[in-house]
Write an enzyme that holds these catalytic residues in place. Structure first.
Site, mmCIF file in Angstrom:
data_model
loop_
_atom_site.group_PDB
_atom_site.id
_atom_site.type_symbol
_atom_site.label_atom_id
_atom_site.label_comp_id
_atom_site.label_asym_id
_atom_site.label_seq_id
_atom_site.Cartn_x
_atom_site.Cartn_y
_atom_site.Cartn_z
ATOM 1 N N HIS A 1 0.822 -1.213 0.000
ATOM 2 C CA HIS A 1 0.000 0.000 0.000
ATOM 3 C C HIS A 1 0.860 1.268 0.000
ATOM 4 C CE1 HIS A 1 -2.639 2.993 2.282
ATOM 5 N NE2 HIS A 1 -3.238 2.798 1.123
ATOM 6 N N HIS B 1 0.478 10.891 -1.874
ATOM 7 C CA HIS B 1 -0.791 10.728 -1.164
ATOM 8 C C HIS B 1 -1.130 11.980 -0.367
ATOM 9 C CE1 HIS B 1 -3.805 9.364 1.688
ATOM 10 N NE2 HIS B 1 -3.973 8.273 0.961
#
EC number: 4.6.1.-
Length: 272
Positions: A5, A41
């Site tokens: 991830h 992110h």
């Protein structure tokens, strides 16, 4: 599939593969003109992770190409990449343009214009059903560039935790009939039940469902990993691939599941 991830920094590709990931998820942010700009992110993100790691998109994709080209030691260990497309910064009308620009970029920097480029399968993960034209823009661009064959390596996911029936309708609108992964999940800081993942698995296993594979995120704890495997998913997205590997080796799971290899087709629904 053990999906590392938030792999947004070139060094993290090695890090996650060495821990047991055979797939990675990478965040893609866009500039105002719908060009893929950074692998980034930002805050907030999962608990226990540095949210601010980043690269320029082109640089990351070139490094990814190197890692997934025959001859590289990671070539047969890393063969699926989920691009988590942060289209929330775009206007709805820019979705098709974002698909076009992403396709051109990946064709040049990842696939090397079809000339011995990176070989991984790619999933375009889109957070908003309204942005389905990103898919059509992407497909039309590769076809227009004379590389329709590269679409064999491209799959799709809508990551907004929408109703499964609504997702299926959007795929029909986009003309997508296969290569469909369905994600479900929430940040590792919070708990989420399995109601929707069970619905996704039911769609996958039904005669008229559109889903080929189901994955759950972000699964970091040992017990959550067991619960997720018990739900019969195809992929687990995790910050700790080594924990997923450990649980897959437990007696309850080692005969039922195996870790995917390069020979496995990620668009084929597994039939027991």
């Amino acid at each position: 599939w053990i999906m590392g991830h938030m792999v947004n920094n070139i060094k993290q590709i090695d890090e996650f593969v060495n821990l047991g990931s055979n797939a990675i998820e990478t965040d893609v942010s866009f500039d105002k003109k719908a060009n893929p700009e950074y692998t980034y992110h930002g805050t907030p993100c999962d608990c226990g992770r540095d949210c601010l790691r980043w690269e320029y998109f082109n640089d990351f994709v070139k490094a990814l190409r190197t890692a997934t080209t025959p001859g590289n030691s990671k070539y047969d260990k890393l063969f699926l990449v989920v691009f988590d497309l942060k289209t929330g910064s775009l206007y709805d009308y820019q979705a098709s343009e974002a698909g076009t620009k992403l396709a051109k970029n990946l064709l040049q920097h990842y696939r090397n214009n079809g000339n011995n480029g990176g070989r991984a399968y790619i999933i375009l993960s889109i957070p908003n059903l309204k942005h389905f034209k990103l898919i059509t823009g992407f497909q039309q661009t590769l076809k227009g560039e004379g590389h329709a064959e590269l679409l064999d390596k491209v799959g799709y996911d809508f990551s907004g935790n929408d109703d499964i029936g609504d997702v299926q309708k959007i795929y029909e609108k986009a003309g997508v009939t296969g290569h469909v992964w369905q994600s479900d999940g929430i940040t590792n800081c919070l708990l989420r039940g399995f109601t929707r993942i069970n619905a996704a698995v039911a769609n996958r296993d039904s005669a008229n469902g559109i889903i080929n594979k189901v994955y759950y995120w972000t699964v970091d704890k040992r017990q959550t990993t067991r619960d997720t495997l018990d739900a019969n998913v195809d992929g687990i997205m995790t910050n700790y691939p080594d924990i997923t590997v450990e649980i897959l080796n437990e007696d309850a799971y080692k005969t039922k599941f195996r870790i995917a290899t390069y020979e496995d087709n990620p668009w084929e629904t597994f039939k027991e």
